[in-house]
Structure formats: C-alpha cells, structure tokens
Write a protein that holds these residues in place. Structure first.
Motif, PDB file in Angstrom:
ATOM      1  N   ARG A   1     -24.747 -10.434   7.846  1.00  0.00           N
ATOM      2  CA  ARG A   1     -25.016  -9.176   8.563  1.00  0.00           C
ATOM      3  C   ARG A   1     -25.421  -8.093   7.589  1.00  0.00           C
TER       4      ARG A   1
ATOM      5  N   ARG B   1     -26.423  -2.675  10.399  1.00  0.00           N
ATOM      6  CA  ARG B   1     -26.711  -3.156  11.752  1.00  0.00           C
ATOM      7  C   ARG B   1     -25.469  -3.808  12.317  1.00  0.00           C
TER       8      ARG B   1
ATOM      9  N   GLU C   1     -24.684  -7.331  14.696  1.00  0.00           N
ATOM     10  CA  GLU C   1     -25.753  -8.320  14.756  1.00  0.00           C
ATOM     11  C   GLU C   1     -25.596  -9.330  13.640  1.00  0.00           C
TER      12      GLU C   1
ATOM     13  N   PHE D   1     -20.186  -8.239  22.797  1.00  0.00           N
ATOM     14  CA  PHE D   1     -21.445  -8.904  22.485  1.00  0.00           C
ATOM     15  C   PHE D   1     -21.610 -10.170  23.328  1.00  0.00           C
TER      16      PHE D   1
ATOM     17  N   TYR E   1     -23.800 -13.728  22.628  1.00  0.00           N
ATOM     18  CA  TYR E   1     -24.658 -14.523  21.771  1.00  0.00           C
ATOM     19  C   TYR E   1     -25.127 -15.734  22.564  1.00  0.00           C
TER      20      TYR E   1
ATOM     21  N   GLN F   1     -27.646 -16.701  18.217  1.00  0.00           N
ATOM     22  CA  GLN F   1     -28.396 -15.466  18.013  1.00  0.00           C
ATOM     23  C   GLN F   1     -27.916 -14.410  19.006  1.00  0.00           C
ATOM     24  N   LEU F   2     -27.950 -13.158  18.564  1.00  0.00           N
ATOM     25  CA  LEU F   2     -27.474 -12.063  19.393  1.00  0.00           C
ATOM     26  C   LEU F   2     -28.380 -11.875  20.594  1.00  0.00           C
TER      27      LEU F   2
ATOM     28  N   LYS G   1     -25.641  -6.270  23.099  1.00  0.00           N
ATOM     29  CA  LYS G   1     -24.381  -5.724  22.601  1.00  0.00           C
ATOM     30  C   LYS G   1     -24.075  -4.394  23.271  1.00  0.00           C
TER      31      LYS G   1
ATOM     32  N   SER H   1     -31.093  -7.150  27.672  1.00  0.00           N
ATOM     33  CA  SER H   1     -31.782  -7.889  26.628  1.00  0.00           C
ATOM     34  C   SER H   1     -33.280  -7.899  26.918  1.00  0.00           C
TER      35      SER H   1
END
Lengths: 114, 112
Positions: free
Chosen positions: A95, A99, A102, B34, B36, B45-46, B49, B59
């Motif tokens: 990370r 940020r 994420e 969050f 994912y 992967q995100l 959030k 998203s």
C-alpha cells in the motif's frame, strides 16, 4: 501496470521441511502485508511492515514463522518446520502510505504440505 | 478487535438479475469499510471503500455499497449483473490506519 510479484506460485513440500516465499511490492509502497488464506476462508493477517519495521505480527506463529524486509523493499516469509496445517495460499499486499485502504495484492503462493 | 461476517458463502444468480452480498461488522469504534473482489486466477483488488462522508459508495463497474451504522452493515449491491461479475467478493473492515480484517468471502456465480 505495476504489480506485486510473488514467488513461487506453487510449492509442495513434506512436513518438517523449510519453505520460503518472496514478495516484491509495488515500487514506492512503504507498507507491506503478508496474509494467509485457508481454502474457504478470508485472508488472515500474519505480519505487517512499515518500511523495514514490523508494525503488527501478533498473529504470526513465531515458533515456526519468520518474516523480514531488510531494506524496506522486498520481503521474505519463512516457515520452518512446515506442518500439515500450514497448507494455504500466502498472499502479499502493499500500500502507498497516502492511499489509505487500497491494498494491492499479488497472485499468491499456494503451499501444500504433505 | 473488529470482525467481519459475510452472511452468504455462495450466491448464484442469473445474468441481468439484481444481487446483494451481505456484510456485517463488529467494532467498538469508528471503522473504515471495504469490498475487495477476486476474479478467477487473479489477486484480490479493491472494488470500493467507505472512509467518511456519503454513506453510499460506488464502483466503476456498477456496484454500490451503503454504510449503515445502526445496523453495522455494508452490503454490496448491483441492479443487473453480468457473467463477468462472477468472482469471490470479500468484505473488510479496519479500525485504524493499519489493520485490515477480511470476511470469509462470498462466491458470486452469474449464470446465463
């Protein structure tokens, strides 16, 4: 596109042997995480680094697991000796310090202990 | 410490149908939330959030989630799913700027 690199992708070993996993985070990412994901479960945090320092290793089984990030860049997770219950996917994530939230994950290293 | 419960391990739906993936969390303090996603043979992967501000977050591929503090939930929704949405979805929660805890995951399978 920058990625988190992990190796090996797959590792089969016998119990009592030593195994090691390597992770190269995205360049410039100061925070690095190692997670363990057992089949059918979510990722479980093992250890977190901020640069070369350990921030959280409270869930790391320290009798057999060790992790290092000597120069604050790439990292190695070691298991010695491996046990049957260690069979899992080992995920590395990194990370950017600015940020928040994420995490960028690698594809993981799947360990099978026989 | 915070924890996350994803109430459904598997959700099968037909293409173009709406879907909701449920997530509840437990925490004694303010949290960040969050979602994912893990597509087959790829890393996590995100997806989206919630840090602060509007409780509804979106998203880029049409999913949205709403933070409900009173119900301690952060359910993920999409009004019309595509085959390409087939993946494993993980809800995650963090109480501070570091630790992130994941739920067990929900496997979404979109059928033609």
């Amino acid at each position: 596109e920058a990625e988190v690199a992990q190796s090996p992708r797959y590792k089969i070993t016998e119990k009592s042997q030593a195994v090691a996993f390597w992770c190269d985070p995205i360049s410039g990412h100061a925070t690095l995480y190692w997670y363990r994901q057992i089949l059918g479960q979510g990722p479980e945090l093992l250890v977190q680094f901020q640069d070369e320092s350990v921030v959280d290793d409270s869930q790391l089984p320290k009798d057999r697991f060790s992790a290092e990030r000597l120069k604050g860049v790439d990292s190695t997770l070691k298991i010695q000796p491996a046990e049957l219950g260690d069979s899992a996917m080992y995920l590395c994530a990194s990370r950017d310090r600015l940020r928040w939230g994420e995490l960028f994950f690698g594809e993981g290293s799947r360990l099978t202990v026989l | 410490a915070q924890s996350v419960t994803q109430l459904d391990s598997q959700v099968p739906v037909f293409e173009e149908a709406p879907v909701e993936l449920r997530c509840n969390y437990s925490s004694s303090v303010s949290v960040y939330l969050f979602w994912y996603v893990q597509y087959p043979n790829q890393g996590l992967q995100l997806l989206l959030k919630y840090l602060s501000g509007s409780t509804l977050v979106e998203s880029i591929n049409g999913f949205e989630a709403e933070f409900n503090k009173s119900q301690t939930s952060f359910h993920l929704r999409k009004p019309s799913v595509h085959i390409s949405d087939t993946a494993e979805y993980f809800c995650a929660v963090s109480e501070n700027n570091n630790d992130m805890r994941f739920g067990a995951g929900t496997r979404l399978t979109v059928k033609p």
